[in-house]
Design an enzyme around this catalytic site. Structure first.
Site, PDB file in Angstrom:
ATOM      1  N   CYS A 119     -16.372   0.061 -32.538  1.00 13.20           N
ATOM      2  CA  CYS A 119     -16.218  -0.556 -33.847  1.00 13.20           C
ATOM      3  C   CYS A 119     -17.289  -1.595 -34.122  1.00 13.20           C
ATOM      4  O   CYS A 119     -17.377  -2.124 -35.225  1.00 13.20           O
ATOM      5  CB  CYS A 119     -14.836  -1.214 -33.974  1.00 13.20           C
ATOM      6  SG  CYS A 119     -14.607  -2.632 -32.880  1.00 13.20           S
ATOM      7  N   PHE A 260      -2.840  -0.578 -11.371  1.00 12.17           N
ATOM      8  CA  PHE A 260      -2.636   0.365 -10.272  1.00 12.17           C
ATOM      9  C   PHE A 260      -1.331   0.078  -9.521  1.00 12.17           C
ATOM     10  O   PHE A 260      -1.280   0.141  -8.291  1.00 12.17           O
ATOM     11  CB  PHE A 260      -3.815   0.336  -9.300  1.00 12.17           C
ATOM     12  CG  PHE A 260      -5.109   0.817  -9.896  1.00 12.17           C
ATOM     13  CD1 PHE A 260      -5.308   2.172 -10.148  1.00 12.17           C
ATOM     14  CD2 PHE A 260      -6.119  -0.074 -10.227  1.00 12.17           C
ATOM     15  CE1 PHE A 260      -6.500   2.614 -10.697  1.00 12.17           C
ATOM     16  CE2 PHE A 260      -7.311   0.365 -10.782  1.00 12.17           C
ATOM     17  CZ  PHE A 260      -7.501   1.715 -11.018  1.00 12.17           C
ATOM     18  N   VAL A 261      -0.285  -0.234 -10.287  1.00 12.56           N
ATOM     19  CA  VAL A 261       1.021  -0.517  -9.677  1.00 12.56           C
ATOM     20  C   VAL A 261       1.687   0.810  -9.350  1.00 12.56           C
ATOM     21  O   VAL A 261       2.374   1.414 -10.175  1.00 12.56           O
ATOM     22  CB  VAL A 261       1.910  -1.357 -10.621  1.00 12.56           C
ATOM     23  CG1 VAL A 261       3.205  -1.744  -9.922  1.00 12.56           C
ATOM     24  CG2 VAL A 261       1.170  -2.612 -11.086  1.00 12.56           C
ATOM     25  N   ARG A 262       1.466   1.270  -8.153  1.00  9.31           N
ATOM     26  CA  ARG A 262       2.050   2.536  -7.705  1.00  9.31           C
ATOM     27  C   ARG A 262       1.828   2.670  -6.200  1.00  9.31           C
ATOM     28  O   ARG A 262       0.922   2.058  -5.630  1.00  9.31           O
ATOM     29  CB  ARG A 262       1.429   3.723  -8.444  1.00  9.31           C
ATOM     30  CG  ARG A 262      -0.076   3.877  -8.303  1.00  9.31           C
ATOM     31  CD  ARG A 262      -0.544   5.097  -9.080  1.00  9.31           C
ATOM     32  NE  ARG A 262      -1.942   5.410  -8.867  1.00  9.31           N
ATOM     33  CZ  ARG A 262      -2.930   5.082  -9.699  1.00  9.31           C
ATOM     34  NH1 ARG A 262      -2.655   4.400 -10.804  1.00  9.31           N
ATOM     35  NH2 ARG A 262      -4.178   5.437  -9.433  1.00  9.31           N
ATOM     36  N   ASN A 263       2.699   3.482  -5.582  1.00 11.65           N
ATOM     37  CA  ASN A 263       2.568   3.784  -4.156  1.00 11.65           C
ATOM     38  C   ASN A 263       2.506   2.515  -3.301  1.00 11.65           C
ATOM     39  O   ASN A 263       1.703   2.410  -2.365  1.00 11.65           O
ATOM     40  CB  ASN A 263       1.332   4.647  -3.906  1.00 11.65           C
ATOM     41  CG  ASN A 263       1.360   5.953  -4.674  1.00 11.65           C
ATOM     42  OD1 ASN A 263       2.425   6.548  -4.860  1.00 11.65           O
ATOM     43  ND2 ASN A 263       0.206   6.393  -5.153  1.00 11.65           N
ATOM     44  N   GLU A 264       3.366   1.557  -3.631  1.00 13.12           N
ATOM     45  CA  GLU A 264       3.493   0.323  -2.849  1.00 13.12           C
ATOM     46  C   GLU A 264       2.215  -0.506  -2.809  1.00 13.12           C
ATOM     47  O   GLU A 264       1.934  -1.204  -1.823  1.00 13.12           O
ATOM     48  CB  GLU A 264       3.938   0.646  -1.417  1.00 13.12           C
ATOM     49  CG  GLU A 264       5.344   1.204  -1.317  1.00 13.12           C
ATOM     50  CD  GLU A 264       6.403   0.187  -1.751  1.00 13.12           C
ATOM     51  OE1 GLU A 264       6.337  -0.956  -1.292  1.00 13.12           O
ATOM     52  OE2 GLU A 264       7.281   0.565  -2.548  1.00 13.12           O
ATOM     53  N   ARG A 265       1.441  -0.474  -3.884  1.00 10.86           N
ATOM     54  CA  ARG A 265       0.253  -1.315  -3.961  1.00 10.86           C
ATOM     55  C   ARG A 265       0.001  -1.702  -5.409  1.00 10.86           C
ATOM     56  O   ARG A 265       0.522  -1.089  -6.341  1.00 10.86           O
ATOM     57  CB  ARG A 265      -0.975  -0.596  -3.394  1.00 10.86           C
ATOM     58  CG  ARG A 265      -1.453   0.599  -4.238  1.00 10.86           C
ATOM     59  CD  ARG A 265      -2.660   1.255  -3.614  1.00 10.86           C
ATOM     60  NE  ARG A 265      -3.168   2.357  -4.414  1.00 10.86           N
ATOM     61  CZ  ARG A 265      -4.097   2.242  -5.350  1.00 10.86           C
ATOM     62  NH1 ARG A 265      -4.628   1.047  -5.621  1.00 10.86           N
ATOM     63  NH2 ARG A 265      -4.513   3.290  -6.035  1.00 10.86           N
TER      64      ARG A 265
END
Length: 285
Positions: A119, A260-265
């Site tokens: 933009c 990246f809040v996933r797979n215990e990290r």
């Protein structure tokens, strides 16, 4: 209106082909119109058209209007309802009637284009525009344990009714310091899901959301940080990555950003003090 639509698909596995039923997330346009002006001179104007998954349309419209700075409190709204004309599909136009004393700054609204990376606005200009709407940084003593944050992706996934059928729809979830889900909204558009969530909280009189966090099922763009800032949200977490401008705006807002809040990290990008980590935590160079 349906959240999902049935289709017949051809599934290929190796050299074999089979036909089977499937479900897709519904995507349809929603036009948001405003009714405004004094009692003796009411006017109507379209302010936005967004592609969305039908459902919670009133919350979507209200959340959009709040995060764009058009309304500040529920009392600014007289009514919010679908309207139908012969040439339009039923349910795809939402008209929001404002109180006669609510003034709309149309020039400012037209300048507030945060969502397009092409933009022409630089990051500083974008952040300054939001600062003029918000006037303050996020405050409050909200904090959450890292274990509670680790548990959120699975909790939200279990609450996603439409995702369970389609695998192609985003979620925005409001949670408290103990990780309890207070609200969950789904939409094919990430921005719409958050607008629905904020619109629901706005209508309940919960804003500012100083004692809550928001979890998103996708990446974090700057416009999602802007909407969260407008709602006073101190912590924004997501399955995906933030953009550089999203991190810059979150820092300016004093908002905690976790990706990246996933797979215990997870990664913390800004304001880490709101996330309580187990000790000891080693810092590696």
């Amino acid at each position: 209106m349906a959240l999902v639509a049935p289709v017949t698909i051809q599934k290929i596995q190796g050299d074999s082909l089979t036909e089977s039923p499937d479900l897709l997330a519904v995507e349809e346009p929603l036009e948001i119109r405003l009714g405004f002006g004094p009692v003796d001179d009411r006017q109507q104007r379209s302010v936005a058209v967004t592609m969305r998954t039908p459902g919670h349309d009133e919350e979507l419209a209200i959340g959009f209007l709040f995060t764009e700075g058009i309304i500040q409190k529920p009392a600014d709204i007289v009514s919010c309802r679908h309207c139908v004309q012969d040439s339009q599909k039923e349910g795809n136009v939402m008209r929001v009637e404002l109180q006669p004393d609510v003034e709309v700054d149309w020039a400012r609204l037209e300048r507030n284009t945060f969502t397009s990376s092409s933009c022409g606005l630089c990051g500083k200009t974008t952040i300054d525009a939001v600062m003029k709407l918000v006037n303050s940084r996020v405050t409050g003593d909200f904090s959450i344990n890292s274990a509670t944050l680790h548990a959120l992706p699975e909790q939200v996934r279990e609450a996603q009714r439409a995702f369970a059928y389609t695998g192609g729809i985003h979620a925005a979830a409001l949670f408290d310091a103990d990780g309890r889900l207070l609200l969950v909204r789904e939409d094919i558009g990430r921005h719409n899901a958050l607008d629905k969530l904020i619109g629901a909280a706005f209508w309940k009189g919960w804003l500012p959301l100083a004692q809550s966090g928001v979890f998103l099922s996708g990446r974090i763009g700057v416009e999602l940080v802007q909407k969260s800032w407008m709602a006073g949200i101190p912590l924004l977490a997501a399955v995906g990555a933030p953009s550089s401008l999203a991190v810059e705006m979150a820092e300016e807002a004093s908002m905690t950003l976790a990706g990246f809040v996933r797979n215990e990290r997870f990664n913390i990008y800004t304001q880490p003090d709101r996330i309580n980590l187990p000790s000891p935590v080693s810092i590696r160079g």
